[in-house]
Design a protein around this motif. Structure first.
Motif, PDB file in Angstrom:
ATOM      1  N   LEU A 130       7.033  13.707  44.280  1.00  0.00           N
ATOM      2  CA  LEU A 130       8.233  13.613  43.638  1.00  0.00           C
ATOM      3  C   LEU A 130       9.033  14.508  44.484  1.00  0.00           C
ATOM      4  O   LEU A 130       8.873  15.541  44.693  1.00  0.00           O
ATOM      5  CB  LEU A 130       8.302  13.790  42.227  1.00  0.00           C
ATOM      6  N   LEU A 131      10.230  14.040  45.098  1.00  0.00           N
ATOM      7  CA  LEU A 131      11.249  14.606  45.576  1.00  0.00           C
ATOM      8  C   LEU A 131      12.311  15.242  44.318  1.00  0.00           C
ATOM      9  O   LEU A 131      12.810  14.494  43.674  1.00  0.00           O
ATOM     10  CB  LEU A 131      12.129  13.964  46.559  1.00  0.00           C
ATOM     11  N   ARG A 140      20.469  21.608  36.993  1.00  0.00           N
ATOM     12  CA  ARG A 140      19.744  20.447  36.850  1.00  0.00           C
ATOM     13  C   ARG A 140      18.657  20.350  37.718  1.00  0.00           C
ATOM     14  O   ARG A 140      18.839  20.650  38.872  1.00  0.00           O
ATOM     15  CB  ARG A 140      20.776  19.338  36.808  1.00  0.00           C
ATOM     16  N   CYS A 141      17.642  19.741  37.464  1.00  0.00           N
ATOM     17  CA  CYS A 141      16.723  19.141  38.448  1.00  0.00           C
ATOM     18  C   CYS A 141      16.413  17.636  38.208  1.00  0.00           C
ATOM     19  O   CYS A 141      16.238  17.331  37.060  1.00  0.00           O
ATOM     20  CB  CYS A 141      15.383  19.814  38.165  1.00  0.00           C
ATOM     21  N   SER A 142      16.705  16.961  39.286  1.00  0.00           N
ATOM     22  CA  SER A 142      16.434  15.319  39.168  1.00  0.00           C
ATOM     23  C   SER A 142      15.696  14.956  40.258  1.00  0.00           C
ATOM     24  O   SER A 142      15.191  15.871  41.189  1.00  0.00           O
ATOM     25  CB  SER A 142      17.928  14.882  39.276  1.00  0.00           C
ATOM     26  N   PHE A 143      14.934  13.848  40.039  1.00  0.00           N
ATOM     27  CA  PHE A 143      13.773  13.640  40.929  1.00  0.00           C
ATOM     28  C   PHE A 143      13.983  12.101  41.237  1.00  0.00           C
ATOM     29  O   PHE A 143      14.373  11.294  40.655  1.00  0.00           O
ATOM     30  CB  PHE A 143      12.393  13.643  40.102  1.00  0.00           C
ATOM     31  N   GLU A 180      14.316  13.765  27.912  1.00  0.00           N
ATOM     32  CA  GLU A 180      13.125  12.773  27.180  1.00  0.00           C
ATOM     33  C   GLU A 180      12.907  11.625  28.426  1.00  0.00           C
ATOM     34  O   GLU A 180      11.512  11.433  28.561  1.00  0.00           O
ATOM     35  CB  GLU A 180      13.839  11.844  26.141  1.00  0.00           C
ATOM     36  N   THR A 181      13.874  11.234  29.229  1.00  0.00           N
ATOM     37  CA  THR A 181      13.601  10.380  30.401  1.00  0.00           C
ATOM     38  C   THR A 181      12.713  11.111  31.112  1.00  0.00           C
ATOM     39  O   THR A 181      11.781  10.440  31.697  1.00  0.00           O
ATOM     40  CB  THR A 181      14.840  10.006  30.888  1.00  0.00           C
ATOM     41  N   GLY A 182      12.991  12.368  31.384  1.00  0.00           N
ATOM     42  CA  GLY A 182      12.410  13.023  32.638  1.00  0.00           C
ATOM     43  C   GLY A 182      11.070  13.353  32.164  1.00  0.00           C
ATOM     44  O   GLY A 182      10.072  13.108  33.099  1.00  0.00           O
ATOM     45  N   LEU A 183      10.868  13.530  31.057  1.00  0.00           N
ATOM     46  CA  LEU A 183       9.352  13.882  30.648  1.00  0.00           C
ATOM     47  C   LEU A 183       8.372  12.511  30.346  1.00  0.00           C
ATOM     48  O   LEU A 183       7.440  12.610  30.779  1.00  0.00           O
ATOM     49  CB  LEU A 183       9.588  14.269  28.896  1.00  0.00           C
ATOM     50  N   ILE A 184       9.119  11.407  30.173  1.00  0.00           N
ATOM     51  CA  ILE A 184       8.337  10.275  30.051  1.00  0.00           C
ATOM     52  C   ILE A 184       7.979  10.052  31.390  1.00  0.00           C
ATOM     53  O   ILE A 184       6.982   9.332  31.767  1.00  0.00           O
ATOM     54  CB  ILE A 184       9.103   9.277  29.521  1.00  0.00           C
ATOM     55  N   LEU A 186       7.994  12.023  34.408  1.00  0.00           N
ATOM     56  CA  LEU A 186       6.585  12.740  34.829  1.00  0.00           C
ATOM     57  C   LEU A 186       5.263  12.484  34.246  1.00  0.00           C
ATOM     58  O   LEU A 186       4.153  12.345  34.886  1.00  0.00           O
ATOM     59  CB  LEU A 186       6.921  14.168  34.593  1.00  0.00           C
ATOM     60  N   ARG A 187       5.174  12.042  32.879  1.00  0.00           N
ATOM     61  CA  ARG A 187       3.784  11.732  32.513  1.00  0.00           C
ATOM     62  C   ARG A 187       3.286  10.401  33.240  1.00  0.00           C
ATOM     63  O   ARG A 187       2.248  10.260  33.285  1.00  0.00           O
ATOM     64  CB  ARG A 187       3.978  11.700  30.910  1.00  0.00           C
TER      65      ARG A 187
END
Length: 324
Positions: A130-131, A140-143, A180-184, A186-187
């Motif tokens: 992931l970048l 913020r941290c976006s990927f 929540e979107t980010g957690l989903i 990454l998992r």
């Protein structure tokens, strides 16, 4: 007197980005520096939610990992990206339909050296890289997943994406770690290696079942195959892709009872016919494994574009709007 070693402003910026990223991740996940650094800055290991053990909690590793390439900026370069409809880029180069504007995405536009992208491409797609863009101004941290970005955007778009020294990567603003979107996401990415391993076995098993010479041989082989796959730990832990649970429930039931349920058709373990059974049991067994072997094709066609700034990524993985 000679000068001592000095710390640059960029070192301070990079350190702030690292601290920002760590603050956005669940505290029980483990972020490890990946040294020496040849394009990969961190390895992230995912742990389960805590279980109470007396006066404290324990967190079990899930055996799920991904890599992170972290880029930190004080003042980000943001842009609006027009996303147009396009066909399946696994079957043909990108051809945008400029008459069908799917959406306009807010993105971070970040220029990466092609050598970094080529390194990720050489790794393959089995372990996601992931970048992550750490935006200090907005905290913020976006990927975006670089393996998938190269495969699904750069290669279909350019005759040879390596022909330039750098390429601009558009990181969707909404792909934010700490939400929540980010957690989903990454998992989901961290599960890819174990899913890919299971997909390989499903395809193998389906092919081998097709070589069974008799119904009894098919029955014995399928029951053995079911025992091999029924205990995968992801069957009940991939809530972001419901078909995994659907078919996992059917595999586990077949393993425990010998019964098969496919699209509402219930076939008892010992039934080999009967007026109410319209499809013979061997065909139901083969259908169960056919669907399992279909999962990697669906994953390649659809799931690998999740969270990418593409039309399919928008249709398949965009979080619901406030109006929804």
């Amino acid at each position: 007197m000679s000068s001592a070693k000095k710390q640059s402003e960029q070192h301070l910026i990079d350190r702030a980005g690292q601290e920002l990223l760590k603050s956005k991740l669940p505290k029980h996940w483990v972020l490890r520096e990946y040294r020496p650094d040849y394009g990969l800055d961190f390895a992230l290991e995912i742990f389960s939610e805590g279980e109470e053990t007396g006066k404290s909690k324990t967190y079990e590793t899930l055996g799920e990992h991904l890599f992170i390439q972290l880029k930190t900026v004080e003042k980000p370069n943001t842009s609006e990206l027009k996303v147009y409809s396009r066909g399946n880029v696994e079957k043909a180069p990108e051809s945008l339909d400029k008459k069908e504007l799917v959406c306009i995405l807010d993105t971070y536009a970040f220029s990466l050296e092609v050598s970094e992208l080529a390194t990720v491409e050489r790794m393959g797609v089995g372990v996601p890289v992931l970048l992550v863009l750490a935006d200090l101004e907005n905290e913020r941290c976006s990927f975006v997943c670089l393996n998938d970005y190269v495969d699904k955007i750069l290669i279909p778009k350019h005759a040879d994406y390596r022909s330039a020294g750098r390429r601009t990567i558009h990181v969707p603003w909404r792909n934010e770690i700490g939400t929540e979107t980010g957690l989903i996401a990454l998992r989901w990415y961290a599960k890819r290696p174990k899913l890919f391993a299971a997909f390989q076995r499903f395809v193998y098993q389906y092919a081998e079942l097709g070589w069974a010479q008799t119904e009894d041989e098919l029955e014995e082989l399928s029951r053995y195959f079911a025992r091999r796959i029924a205990n995968y730990d992801f069957w009940d832990d991939v809530d972001m892709w419901i078909p995994i649970k659907w078919w996992g429930d059917r595999v586990k039931k077949f393993n425990q009872t010998g019964e098969i349920e496919l699209f509402g058709a219930h076939v008892p373990a010992e039934d080999r016919g009967g007026d109410w059974v319209t499809v013979p049991r061997p065909q139901h067994i083969m259908e169960l494994w056919r669907v399992l072997a279909l999962l990697p094709r669906t994953y390649e066609d659809i799931c690998r574009e999740w969270f990418l700034p593409t039309s399919l990524g928008e249709h398949a993985s965009a979080p619901p709007s406030e109006e929804d």
